[in-house]
Design a protein around this motif. Sequence first.
Motif, PDB file in Angstrom:
ATOM      1  N   ILE A 138       0.839  -1.384  -0.014  1.00  0.00           N
ATOM      2  CA  ILE A 138      -0.169  -0.109   0.001  1.00  0.00           C
ATOM      3  C   ILE A 138       0.971   1.276   0.073  1.00  0.00           C
ATOM      4  O   ILE A 138       0.575   2.131  -0.599  1.00  0.00           O
ATOM      5  N   VAL A 139       1.878   1.161   0.991  1.00  0.00           N
ATOM      6  CA  VAL A 139       2.926   2.353   0.739  1.00  0.00           C
ATOM      7  C   VAL A 139       3.575   2.580  -0.623  1.00  0.00           C
ATOM      8  O   VAL A 139       3.571   3.713  -1.014  1.00  0.00           O
ATOM      9  N   ASP A 140       3.677   1.429  -1.513  1.00  0.00           N
ATOM     10  CA  ASP A 140       4.558   1.688  -2.505  1.00  0.00           C
ATOM     11  C   ASP A 140       3.351   2.298  -3.696  1.00  0.00           C
ATOM     12  O   ASP A 140       3.554   3.337  -4.330  1.00  0.00           O
ATOM     13  N   ALA A 141       2.194   1.848  -3.323  1.00  0.00           N
ATOM     14  CA  ALA A 141       1.179   2.293  -4.523  1.00  0.00           C
ATOM     15  C   ALA A 141       0.773   3.666  -3.954  1.00  0.00           C
ATOM     16  O   ALA A 141       0.650   4.568  -4.832  1.00  0.00           O
ATOM     17  N   SER A 142       0.620   4.091  -2.972  1.00  0.00           N
ATOM     18  CA  SER A 142       0.255   5.294  -2.184  1.00  0.00           C
ATOM     19  C   SER A 142       1.543   6.254  -2.862  1.00  0.00           C
ATOM     20  O   SER A 142       1.180   7.457  -3.189  1.00  0.00           O
ATOM     21  N   THR A 143       2.697   5.911  -2.746  1.00  0.00           N
ATOM     22  CA  THR A 143       3.794   6.767  -3.280  1.00  0.00           C
ATOM     23  C   THR A 143       3.574   7.088  -4.560  1.00  0.00           C
ATOM     24  O   THR A 143       3.752   8.353  -5.056  1.00  0.00           O
ATOM     25  N   ARG A 144       3.343   6.189  -5.604  1.00  0.00           N
ATOM     26  CA  ARG A 144       3.238   6.212  -7.056  1.00  0.00           C
ATOM     27  C   ARG A 144       1.969   7.146  -7.374  1.00  0.00           C
ATOM     28  O   ARG A 144       1.894   7.885  -8.426  1.00  0.00           O
ATOM     29  N   TRP A 145       1.028   7.245  -6.174  1.00  0.00           N
ATOM     30  CA  TRP A 145      -0.246   8.003  -6.694  1.00  0.00           C
ATOM     31  C   TRP A 145       0.063   9.413  -6.229  1.00  0.00           C
ATOM     32  O   TRP A 145      -0.377  10.711  -6.775  1.00  0.00           O
ATOM     33  N   ILE A 146       0.496   9.557  -4.997  1.00  0.00           N
ATOM     34  CA  ILE A 146       0.680  10.802  -4.020  1.00  0.00           C
ATOM     35  C   ILE A 146       1.746  11.600  -4.643  1.00  0.00           C
ATOM     36  O   ILE A 146       1.749  13.061  -4.904  1.00  0.00           O
ATOM     37  N   ALA A 147       3.084  11.234  -4.891  1.00  0.00           N
ATOM     38  CA  ALA A 147       4.121  12.093  -5.367  1.00  0.00           C
ATOM     39  C   ALA A 147       3.552  12.977  -6.551  1.00  0.00           C
ATOM     40  O   ALA A 147       4.087  14.077  -6.476  1.00  0.00           O
ATOM     41  N   PRO A 148       3.419  12.320  -7.845  1.00  0.00           N
ATOM     42  CA  PRO A 148       2.916  13.233  -8.586  1.00  0.00           C
ATOM     43  C   PRO A 148       1.843  14.231  -8.590  1.00  0.00           C
ATOM     44  O   PRO A 148       1.670  15.545  -9.086  1.00  0.00           O
ATOM     45  N   ALA A 149       0.891  13.749  -7.795  1.00  0.00           N
ATOM     46  CA  ALA A 149      -0.370  14.529  -7.356  1.00  0.00           C
ATOM     47  C   ALA A 149       0.437  15.810  -6.623  1.00  0.00           C
ATOM     48  O   ALA A 149      -0.239  17.182  -6.669  1.00  0.00           O
ATOM     49  N   LEU A 150       1.213  15.730  -5.635  1.00  0.00           N
ATOM     50  CA  LEU A 150       1.765  16.905  -4.770  1.00  0.00           C
ATOM     51  C   LEU A 150       2.601  17.839  -5.721  1.00  0.00           C
ATOM     52  O   LEU A 150       2.446  18.917  -5.575  1.00  0.00           O
ATOM     53  N   GLU A 151       3.351  17.283  -6.740  1.00  0.00           N
ATOM     54  CA  GLU A 151       3.930  17.944  -7.666  1.00  0.00           C
ATOM     55  C   GLU A 151       3.038  18.935  -8.668  1.00  0.00           C
ATOM     56  O   GLU A 151       2.923  19.989  -8.808  1.00  0.00           O
ATOM     57  N   MET A 200      -8.746  16.740   6.082  1.00  0.00           N
ATOM     58  CA  MET A 200      -7.868  17.037   6.963  1.00  0.00           C
ATOM     59  C   MET A 200      -6.571  16.570   6.199  1.00  0.00           C
ATOM     60  O   MET A 200      -5.521  17.359   6.050  1.00  0.00           O
ATOM     61  N   MET A 201      -6.634  15.628   5.185  1.00  0.00           N
ATOM     62  CA  MET A 201      -5.422  15.385   4.680  1.00  0.00           C
ATOM     63  C   MET A 201      -4.903  16.289   3.486  1.00  0.00           C
ATOM     64  O   MET A 201      -3.983  16.577   3.248  1.00  0.00           O
ATOM     65  N   ALA A 202      -6.066  16.850   2.944  1.00  0.00           N
ATOM     66  CA  ALA A 202      -5.758  17.756   1.837  1.00  0.00           C
ATOM     67  C   ALA A 202      -5.199  19.008   2.589  1.00  0.00           C
ATOM     68  O   ALA A 202      -4.310  19.819   2.180  1.00  0.00           O
ATOM     69  N   ALA A 203      -5.867  19.476   3.687  1.00  0.00           N
ATOM     70  CA  ALA A 203      -5.087  20.642   4.402  1.00  0.00           C
ATOM     71  C   ALA A 203      -3.756  20.448   4.786  1.00  0.00           C
ATOM     72  O   ALA A 203      -2.845  21.395   4.481  1.00  0.00           O
ATOM     73  N   ALA A 204      -3.195  19.224   5.431  1.00  0.00           N
ATOM     74  CA  ALA A 204      -2.108  18.708   5.659  1.00  0.00           C
ATOM     75  C   ALA A 204      -1.281  18.836   4.637  1.00  0.00           C
ATOM     76  O   ALA A 204       0.135  19.199   4.699  1.00  0.00           O
ATOM     77  N   TYR A 205      -1.599  18.228   3.660  1.00  0.00           N
ATOM     78  CA  TYR A 205      -0.739  18.243   2.402  1.00  0.00           C
ATOM     79  C   TYR A 205      -0.346  19.659   1.967  1.00  0.00           C
ATOM     80  O   TYR A 205       0.927  19.874   1.044  1.00  0.00           O
ATOM     81  N   ARG A 206      -1.355  20.419   1.882  1.00  0.00           N
ATOM     82  CA  ARG A 206      -1.325  21.805   1.324  1.00  0.00           C
ATOM     83  C   ARG A 206      -0.221  22.612   2.093  1.00  0.00           C
ATOM     84  O   ARG A 206       0.432  23.442   1.359  1.00  0.00           O
ATOM     85  N   THR A 207      -0.150  22.301   3.365  1.00  0.00           N
ATOM     86  CA  THR A 207       1.097  22.942   4.148  1.00  0.00           C
ATOM     87  C   THR A 207       2.231  22.312   4.176  1.00  0.00           C
ATOM     88  O   THR A 207       3.089  23.167   4.823  1.00  0.00           O
ATOM     89  N   ALA A 208       2.408  21.233   3.599  1.00  0.00           N
ATOM     90  CA  ALA A 208       3.698  20.651   3.791  1.00  0.00           C
ATOM     91  C   ALA A 208       4.830  21.247   2.876  1.00  0.00           C
ATOM     92  O   ALA A 208       4.489  21.794   1.786  1.00  0.00           O
TER      93      ALA A 208
END
Length: 208
Positions: A138-151, A200-208
């Motif tokens: 799940i961590v591997d799959a999350s990384t592939r999904w979240i990393a480009p989304a944050l960029e 909550m998660m969107a707010a946390a990632y927005r401020t990262a």
Amino acid sequence: MVTTSTKRERAAHLGPERRRPAVLDAAQAIAVRDGLGAVTIAAVAGSMAVTRPVIYSCYPDRVTLLDALLERESQSLLAATLDALHSASGDDPEQTFVDGYRALLHAVAARPEAWRLVFDARPDPEVARLVADARRRIVDASTRWIAPALERWWQTEDLERKLPALIELFVSSCEAAIRIVINPATDWSADDLAALYGQMMAAAYRTA
């Protein structure tokens, strides 16, 4: 009148391949009700009204039976989690997170006994091993999904360094939300909890 012995005789004629899913279902019901320690060949046979040799023809011993049960359930839970990740997409970050949590938590609400079996029994070494393996995937799959989304969404600075902490935050939040849903005392619906965690998660990632 059909006697119990007659039922047991006929049950054996189904054959191991056709009977294994029912054996695992019976073992799961016992584990959810009484804990993994209560799952024995005799207990499963009794719950299915068959003789112990019928169960032994499917699984040669208790350890093999438990391993098959936990493998089935952990793979089912992993598939549901990955499906939730894959279903979350879009240009609105908050809505995307809400959609992902909603897909996951509806899967949990549909099969709470299976999720409760894995999450409530984690001190068991075999359960811990399977959960740890599923968590890594799940961590591997999350990384592939979240990393480009944050960029794409926020052009997160120093992303490579921050990513392990951000992924751990996300996966831990999924586990926390699951525990709330499978808690019989909870009054949260899957939709309401998904909205809360997504915001909550969107707010946390927005401020990262």
